[in-house]
Motif scaffolding. Sequence first.
Motif, PDB file in Angstrom:
ATOM      1  N   GLU A 112       4.325   5.493  10.746  1.00 19.32           N
ATOM      2  CA  GLU A 112       5.610   5.767  11.377  1.00 19.32           C
ATOM      3  C   GLU A 112       6.755   5.186  10.566  1.00 19.32           C
ATOM      4  N   ALA A 113       6.508   4.069   9.885  1.00 20.98           N
ATOM      5  CA  ALA A 113       7.555   3.457   9.063  1.00 20.98           C
ATOM      6  C   ALA A 113       7.835   4.274   7.806  1.00 20.98           C
ATOM      7  N   VAL A 114       6.789   4.886   7.232  1.00 21.87           N
ATOM      8  CA  VAL A 114       6.933   5.718   6.030  1.00 21.87           C
ATOM      9  C   VAL A 114       6.133   6.994   6.271  1.00 21.87           C
ATOM     10  N   ALA A 115       6.773   7.955   6.908  1.00 21.33           N
ATOM     11  CA  ALA A 115       6.063   9.175   7.301  1.00 21.33           C
ATOM     12  C   ALA A 115       5.659  10.026   6.096  1.00 21.33           C
ATOM     13  N   ALA A 116       6.473   9.985   5.032  1.00 21.46           N
ATOM     14  CA  ALA A 116       6.183  10.786   3.835  1.00 21.46           C
ATOM     15  C   ALA A 116       6.095   9.845   2.630  1.00 21.46           C
ATOM     16  N   PRO A 117       4.907   9.330   2.341  1.00 25.84           N
ATOM     17  CA  PRO A 117       4.758   8.409   1.195  1.00 25.84           C
ATOM     18  C   PRO A 117       5.193   9.082  -0.107  1.00 25.84           C
ATOM     19  N   PRO A 118       5.700   8.295  -1.046  1.00 26.66           N
ATOM     20  CA  PRO A 118       6.194   8.881  -2.296  1.00 26.66           C
ATOM     21  C   PRO A 118       5.062   9.382  -3.182  1.00 26.66           C
ATOM     22  N   ALA A 119       5.368  10.365  -3.984  1.00 26.96           N
ATOM     23  CA  ALA A 119       4.407  10.845  -4.978  1.00 26.96           C
ATOM     24  C   ALA A 119       4.225   9.798  -6.058  1.00 26.96           C
ATOM     25  N   ALA A 120       3.094   9.871  -6.731  1.00 31.53           N
ATOM     26  CA  ALA A 120       2.836   8.934  -7.834  1.00 31.53           C
ATOM     27  C   ALA A 120       3.822   9.173  -8.973  1.00 31.53           C
ATOM     28  N   ARG A 121       4.152   8.105  -9.671  1.00 33.51           N
ATOM     29  CA  ARG A 121       4.967   8.227 -10.872  1.00 33.51           C
ATOM     30  C   ARG A 121       4.079   8.659 -12.043  1.00 33.51           C
ATOM     31  N   PRO A 122       4.645   9.309 -13.028  1.00 33.03           N
ATOM     32  CA  PRO A 122       3.872   9.594 -14.242  1.00 33.03           C
ATOM     33  C   PRO A 122       3.344   8.293 -14.853  1.00 33.03           C
ATOM     34  N   GLY A 123       2.067   8.265 -15.147  1.00 30.00           N
ATOM     35  CA  GLY A 123       1.476   7.078 -15.759  1.00 30.00           C
ATOM     36  C   GLY A 123       0.929   6.064 -14.787  1.00 30.00           C
ATOM     37  N   ASP A 124       1.093   6.301 -13.472  1.00 31.19           N
ATOM     38  CA  ASP A 124       0.527   5.379 -12.486  1.00 31.19           C
ATOM     39  C   ASP A 124      -0.996   5.334 -12.604  1.00 31.19           C
ATOM     40  N   GLY A 125      -1.546   4.150 -12.289  1.00 29.12           N
ATOM     41  CA  GLY A 125      -2.988   4.020 -12.247  1.00 29.12           C
ATOM     42  C   GLY A 125      -3.569   4.601 -10.971  1.00 29.12           C
ATOM     43  N   VAL A 126      -4.894   4.682 -10.923  1.00 29.97           N
ATOM     44  CA  VAL A 126      -5.618   5.178  -9.746  1.00 29.97           C
ATOM     45  C   VAL A 126      -5.905   3.993  -8.827  1.00 29.97           C
ATOM     46  N   CYS A 127      -5.602   4.158  -7.531  1.00 31.39           N
ATOM     47  CA  CYS A 127      -5.705   3.026  -6.604  1.00 31.39           C
ATOM     48  C   CYS A 127      -6.601   3.352  -5.418  1.00 31.39           C
ATOM     49  N   LYS A 128      -7.362   2.346  -4.978  1.00 26.64           N
ATOM     50  CA  LYS A 128      -8.207   2.463  -3.795  1.00 26.64           C
ATOM     51  C   LYS A 128      -8.032   1.219  -2.935  1.00 26.64           C
ATOM     52  N   TYR A 129      -7.921   1.435  -1.624  1.00 21.59           N
ATOM     53  CA  TYR A 129      -7.846   0.338  -0.654  1.00 21.59           C
ATOM     54  C   TYR A 129      -9.077   0.438   0.224  1.00 21.59           C
ATOM     55  N   LEU A 130     -10.029  -0.488   0.056  1.00 21.12           N
ATOM     56  CA  LEU A 130     -11.314  -0.423   0.748  1.00 21.12           C
ATOM     57  C   LEU A 130     -11.359  -1.488   1.837  1.00 21.12           C
ATOM     58  N   SER A 131     -11.403  -1.053   3.089  1.00 20.14           N
ATOM     59  CA  SER A 131     -11.452  -1.970   4.229  1.00 20.14           C
ATOM     60  C   SER A 131     -12.897  -2.348   4.545  1.00 20.14           C
ATOM     61  N   GLY A 132     -13.049  -3.455   5.257  1.00 21.92           N
ATOM     62  CA  GLY A 132     -14.374  -3.874   5.707  1.00 21.92           C
ATOM     63  C   GLY A 132     -15.283  -4.345   4.599  1.00 21.92           C
ATOM     64  N   LYS A 133     -14.718  -4.924   3.540  1.00 20.76           N
ATOM     65  CA  LYS A 133     -15.516  -5.399   2.404  1.00 20.76           C
ATOM     66  C   LYS A 133     -15.388  -6.917   2.294  1.00 20.76           C
ATOM     67  N   LYS A 134     -16.471  -7.609   2.567  1.00 21.03           N
ATOM     68  CA  LYS A 134     -16.491  -9.072   2.494  1.00 21.03           C
ATOM     69  C   LYS A 134     -17.080  -9.505   1.158  1.00 21.03           C
ATOM     70  N   VAL A 135     -16.275 -10.143   0.349  1.00 19.49           N
ATOM     71  CA  VAL A 135     -16.706 -10.538  -0.991  1.00 19.49           C
ATOM     72  C   VAL A 135     -17.670 -11.719  -0.911  1.00 19.49           C
ATOM     73  N   MET A 136     -18.794 -11.589  -1.620  1.00 18.61           N
ATOM     74  CA  MET A 136     -19.857 -12.596  -1.566  1.00 18.61           C
ATOM     75  C   MET A 136     -20.110 -13.273  -2.906  1.00 18.61           C
ATOM     76  N   SER A 137     -19.723 -12.625  -4.014  1.00 20.24           N
ATOM     77  CA  SER A 137     -20.005 -13.207  -5.327  1.00 20.24           C
ATOM     78  C   SER A 137     -19.012 -12.695  -6.358  1.00 20.24           C
ATOM     79  N   VAL A 138     -18.854 -13.471  -7.399  1.00 20.69           N
ATOM     80  CA  VAL A 138     -18.036 -13.053  -8.535  1.00 20.69           C
ATOM     81  C   VAL A 138     -18.607 -13.722  -9.783  1.00 20.69           C
TER      82      VAL A 138
END
Length: 422
Positions: A112-138
Amino acid sequence: MPKSVIIVGGSIAGLLHGVYLKRHGTDVTILEQDPHAIRSSHNAGICFGPSVQEFLRLYDDTGSQSCQPGVVIRLAYRQNLYWRETGIVRHLTSWGVLYRILRANFDGLPSEAVAAPPAARPGDGVCKYLSGKKVMSVHKTLDGVVVGFLGECGEEGSSAADLVIGADGLHSSIRTLVNAPMVKEYSGYVSWRGTVYESDVSPETARYFQDRAVLSFLKRTYIVCYIIPLDTGSFSPGTRLINWVWYCNLPDIPENNLTELLTDSNGHTHTNTVPSGLVRSEVWQAHLAHMLPLIPGPFAELFAKTDRPFVTMVNDALCSKATFLDGRVLLVGDALATFRPHFALATEQAARHCLGLGKVWRGEMALQQWEKEAVDHATEVWLRSRVMGVGLLRGWVEFLLLAWKYVVFLFARFKTGVWPRY
């Protein structure tokens, strides 16, 4: 610039770094432990300063209003509601609005705050937002870092990248996994928080808080109030919320057993915060009965009309190191340093870290220099926020001891040019 980055933590700090990296062509994966696609804001208010302003000017393509400037900070002292006013301007907003603006820029989340998200800019990277992921090791590999995590149903997964950024807050799992040297402490006091619709209070109370951040200083307790937008992004007068934070010493309130205070209406005992809607009514009402006779009119009206408060232990944490695994893992925001919230600098610190890392990735600063500046700044603010909190809530003896420690800290810095470590 790193070609790929995993960010652990999908709150404000993680999103600031994610948007920055995306805008510079990096592929970014955010791993967020919360299972919900959109995190709940609990209608929490936040303040920010020039670093966040600069970030939004450069990288926000939504065109959405992000904040409202408070014209002045009003100070009340006990029953004197108009004790002092300052010319300090604070940029006031809700956590939910800033989160939604950053999500729209990062992964195109509509809201509702941003009904029409902006298009990517030329050269933008690929992004993913993954919910429900509990980090266990690195762990570091020959050419990067691998992060292991568990999904919502306990399924195991992993992801590899050139760099890992720990932006997962006070209880950072990344900080634990890399054995970061740190101090962490409970302050001895708690913050009660809540909101009331601007339209639900009397006209006199609404006018008192309009266009101002207001601080009310009482005996060993104090209150901060300011108006924030709904998560829908509405800044129109009459549609907004009056957000309040009330700092109280635990020994000064009837529910002085911490376990009792943190046990919710379902009988579950929380480790840090009892969320909105889960605070037991008898606990909140006992607190009001004990404290409300001391509270001046406009503030008392807010508390009396709040039916869904939440309560949080005020903790702080400070790491003396921000880079790990040969610079392949970084700590930023509250994961590096969580301040007692009296100066409202958490969001500003996260943006400061992000813009500073930009200088590293552009070759204008060494990573070691960024680390030193980040830790030095964090140490100074960490001590300063402790001094303020103790001075307002804990009494003269504790205040003078901590103030002396802060003076010694500043003198050592002035004399040697090196920030002492804690």
